[in-house]
Scaffold this motif. Sequence first.
Motif, PDB file in Angstrom:
ATOM      1  N   ARG A 182       0.844  -1.205   0.000  1.00 23.48           N
ATOM      2  CA  ARG A 182       0.000   0.000   0.000  1.00 23.48           C
ATOM      3  C   ARG A 182       0.875   1.249   0.000  1.00 23.48           C
ATOM      4  O   ARG A 182       2.060   1.194   0.326  1.00 23.48           O
ATOM      5  CB  ARG A 182      -0.897   0.065   1.249  1.00 23.48           C
ATOM      6  N   LEU A 185      -0.971   7.722   2.764  1.00 17.81           N
ATOM      7  CA  LEU A 185      -1.781   8.899   2.374  1.00 17.81           C
ATOM      8  C   LEU A 185      -1.463  10.128   3.207  1.00 17.81           C
ATOM      9  O   LEU A 185      -1.451  11.239   2.702  1.00 17.81           O
ATOM     10  CB  LEU A 185      -3.276   8.588   2.541  1.00 17.81           C
ATOM     11  N   ASP A 215      -3.394   3.923   2.235  1.00 19.21           N
ATOM     12  CA  ASP A 215      -4.485   4.225   1.303  1.00 19.21           C
ATOM     13  C   ASP A 215      -5.659   3.251   1.399  1.00 19.21           C
ATOM     14  O   ASP A 215      -6.649   3.407   0.679  1.00 19.21           O
ATOM     15  CB  ASP A 215      -3.958   4.340  -0.144  1.00 19.21           C
TER      16      ASP A 215
END
Length: 344
Positions: A182, A185, A215
């Motif tokens: 991943r 963010l 994310d």
Amino acid sequence: MRIGLVGTGRIGAFHASTLAGLDQVDEVVLTDAVPGAAETLAAEHGYGTAPDVDTLLGQVDGVVITTPTTTHAALLRQTVAAGLPTFCEKPVAMTLDESIELVDLVESSTVPVQIGFQRRFDTGYRRARDAVRSGDLGFVHTLRANTHDQAPPPAAYIPTSGGLFRDCSIHDFDIIRFVTGREVLSVYGVGANKGDDFFTEGGDVDTCAAVLTLDDDTVVTVSATRYNGAGHDVRLEVMGSAGTVGVGFDDSLAVRSAEDGVDYPRGPQKWSFMERFQPAYRRELGVFADLVAGRVSSPCTVRDGLQAFRIAEACELSRRRRARVDLAEIPDDSGTTGAGARSA
Ligand SMILES: NC(=O)c1ccc[n+]([C@@H]2O[C@H](COP(=O)([O-])OP(=O)(O)OC[C@H]3O[C@@H](n4cnc5c(N)ncnc54)[C@H](O)[C@@H]3O)[C@@H](O)[C@H]2O)c1
């Protein structure tokens, strides 16, 4: 095959010895900016030497860069211009702009470059990755990662290091991407100075932590310190709805249990990254030799290095601002913001 190594300091001397022990490598050739440094090490171990980087590049099939972070960008430009497969220690460069420029340079060339994140070759981290990818953990909701060095590096290292997030936690940032698949963010970073004054004087901290949101909404906590007298303590826990897996939880764990009658961990502790990750460094450089031979592609690209650096950059910004920072604010190429960052 002949491998050239630039920078015969702490990790350079260690990597030279590892390279010399690889079946694929016939000769290791050293150079260092300090007169006599390469020659002294070479005389002890039977390596070759070159008087300077230019001469070295004319003598070898691949190059390992183990100089201070401030020098990586210039040396990478030189090795790529010479068309030589290159292994460069983390982080890719001292600044975000240089890191982006190097991604552009390497991606527009045919020269393979591998960045030195050795945890990608550690058995425990690879098992954690497999556990996430196989679905054995159910849905993953939380990770905890730490890099707690037993003692600080020499004071002179700090101004060339980029600071604790970029120098130390960057290993955790890379491995979190590698294990989960991943992207990050947002981050919230904090730091503290509890030890020697040279950290404060260099604008750095000796202890830090960050909360990251991935994310897929997974929550991650990361911590680092230069002062962990109990030993070199590097761990990762990956927690999911169906199970939890931990890396670094063996009898060498640098923690003393406060519970009655518990004799875990039994020790002895590890005292340095070299001791902790020796098998991983060996596998990492073995793969680099295969890269030089054209048998594999880079297992850790300059773009991977940039992605880890962006997370570190965001944490440093967050620490200074005392506010959450979205990764989209940190550029990932020379023209756009990070919103379109590619995955590992
Ligand atoms: N992957 C890891 O676990 C790990 C561990 C330690 C260090 N590192 C990285 O390795 C790099 C080096 O760290 P270190 O602790 O070994 O540093 P160090 O200061 O001990 O060694 C650096 C060496 O490079 C030489 N040097 C400096 N500029 C040079 C130049 N332009 N050309 C040739 N030689 C030059 C110095 O004389 C010195 O011998 C850093 O980027 C650091 O982040 C990675």
